[in-house]
Design an enzyme around this catalytic site. Structure first.
Site, mmCIF file in Angstrom:
data_model
loop_
_atom_site.group_PDB
_atom_site.id
_atom_site.type_symbol
_atom_site.label_atom_id
_atom_site.label_comp_id
_atom_site.label_asym_id
_atom_site.label_seq_id
_atom_site.Cartn_x
_atom_site.Cartn_y
_atom_site.Cartn_z
ATOM 1 N N ASP A 163 0.830 -1.211 0.000
ATOM 2 C CA ASP A 163 0.000 0.000 0.000
ATOM 3 C C ASP A 163 0.860 1.254 0.000
ATOM 4 O O ASP A 163 2.039 1.218 0.362
ATOM 5 C CB ASP A 163 -0.936 0.010 1.226
ATOM 6 N N GLU A 183 0.087 -1.092 5.694
ATOM 7 C CA GLU A 183 1.142 -0.581 6.581
ATOM 8 C C GLU A 183 0.932 0.888 6.911
ATOM 9 O O GLU A 183 1.127 1.318 8.042
ATOM 10 C CB GLU A 183 2.517 -0.785 5.919
HETATM 11 ZN ZN LIG Z 1 6.584 2.474 4.134
#
Ligand SMILES: [Zn+2]
Ligand SMILES: *[C@@H]1O[C@H](CO)[C@@H](O)[C@H](O)[C@H]1NC(C)=O
Length: 441
Positions: free
Chosen positions: A65, A130
């Protein structure tokens, strides 16, 4: 050798479904050596078993992501175009953290094509959330691994990089391998007073009391702790590259603390202390009503030499007003410090791989000021490192989560080579004795 994968990098910039990844890395996905599963609908977990079952496996992490990117913010090219200009691929994620996702998978693709099969098994974990805490991706990958009873020799995740010309005074590039990360806490401050009409105000309102507390927090930053945590080791390792006597550098760390990383002063501050950021302030609903409640949220990034508890005590004494209630919304202590001595398998293997590839670089342990997915993995490995050989040069630090994020083609190739070599270097049973001449890491 590397031409094709660039086309593929371009294609993949905006894609993450399993089907598309399969097309890009056909050998990874067809090899009988590789086991693959999708975790939490979008994250990927790979397992490549080793032939020597006595060797404890390790794990490579990266995240798919990215933070949002708006073309109108001043990008030279559309942020998801992966357009190439003067040898650089521009695009959101090129240095955070697609370079590792693609670098790891490309390295594995090449290894498998060449008929490689590892002696030491390894996992690859690619998280999908994340940037918003890894609560689905990383946490579920950890859950899957725990269920299997997995223990890891070490973990390598994103984090620090090769810094070239961005630490003032430092001669030559430095590869900083993150051995810890700062902790975090979110604290809610609230003041409650009996509500009343604005025609008969008390001397102090809930808003005024809270505003005073917030002002005191901003006027009194947390103490400078530079040199009290593991960042002291960074300096010990780099001292000889400052062009000054080591003894002078080490006994005058206070003098260097304002110099160290980076170009933007808020960054520098982040290395020195626990940072205090007031991020939300809410009160009042009507112009003629004295609100009973005023609330503020404070986000703190905790220096490795402090704990959540110490930070709370500091806030309480700085606010110094019993009418201001303090509540810890969430928080975690700075991450444990991973080993980096001569006997540390993970650190030394990463270091050897780096020095073989970049002999001009000084390798040193460092502290991540941001957090990574790896913070969810502490039950699986004692030693967690945060590093990729992404070269950061003057002007580049603003590109993280900023505009015109980019990576040079050369550097991307270097990342592939790094993972390609690292995986093979991990096949050794144990580190050579540091004193056996000629075999030193
Ligand atoms: Zn990162
Ligand atoms: C995966 O997708 C299903 C179906 O959309 C959903 O019910 C489930 O909550 C998702 N799981 C996770 C961990 O996101």
């Amino acid at each position: 050798l590397f031409g094709l994968q660039f086309l593929r990098l371009v294609t993949l910039m905006n894609l993450s479904s399993a089907a598309e990844v399969t097309l890009v890395f056909p050998t990874v996905f067809s090899s009988h050596l590789v086991q693959h599963e999708v975790v939490a609908n979008y994250s990927h977990l790979f397992w490549v078993p080793g032939s020597d079952l006595a060797l404890v496996p390790y794990m490579l992490l990266a995240h798919i992501d990215v933070v949002p990117a708006d073309e109108n913010d001043g990008w030279e090219v559309p942020p998801f175009s992966a357009k190439e200009i003067d040898g650089f691929i521009y695009g959101r994620g090129t240095i955070d953290n697609k370079q590792s996702v693609m670098g790891i998978l490309q390295a594995l693709e090449y290894l498998l094509i060449r008929g490689y099969s590892p002696q030491r098994g390894f996992f690859i974990g690619l998280g999908h959330d994340e940037e918003v805490g890894g609560l689905q991706g990383a946490m579920n990958i950890v859950r899957v691994l725990k269920k299997k009873g997995v223990q890891l020799a070490f973990i390598l995740d994103e984090g620090l990089a090769v810094l070239d010309g961005v630490i003032s005074g430092l001669q030559g590039p430095a590869a900083l391998i993150g051995i810890s990360e700062k902790g975090q806490a979110t604290v809610k401050l609230s003041v409650f007073k009996a509500p009343g009409h604005s025609s008969m105000p008390p001397r102090e309102s809930s808003i005024g009391i809270l505003a005073g507390a917030v002002k005191r927090l901003e006027d009194n930053p947390m103490p400078i702790l530079f040199g009290e945590g593991p960042e002291r080791r960074t300096f010990e390792h780099l001292a000889h590259r400052f062009g000054l006597p080591i003894k002078f550098v080490m006994s005058n760390m206070w003098l260097f603390s304002p110099l160290i990383v980076m170009e933007r002063s808020p960054d520098t501050n982040a290395f020195l202390r626990t940072t205090t950021a007031v991020t939300m302030f809410n009160s009042g609903v009507k112009v003629n009503v004295l609100p009973s409640l005023a609330e503020a949220y404070v986000n703190l990034r905790i220096h490795p030499a402090q704990t959540v508890e110490e930070v709370l005590e500091f806030i309480q004494s700085t606010v110094g007003d019993e009418r201001v209630k303090m509540e810890l919304v969430n928080g975690f202590d700075p991450l444990p410090v991973s080993s980096y001595d001569e006997t540390s398998f993970g650190f030394q293997t990463i270091k050897k791989t780096l020095l073989d590839q970049f002999p001009q670089v000084t390798v040193a342990p460092g502290v991540c000021i941001g957090n990574t997915d790896s913070r969810h993995y502490t039950d699986l490995a004692k030693d967690i490192y945060r590093f990729a050989p992404t070269w950061i040069r003057p002007g580049d630090t603003q590109r993280f989560h900023g505009i015109n994020e980019r990576i040079s083609k050369k550097n991307y190739e270097e990342l592939v080579v790094f993972y390609f070599n690292l995986i093979q270097n991990c096949d050794i049973k144990e580190l050579p004795s540091p004193h056996s001449a000629g075999h030193e890491l």
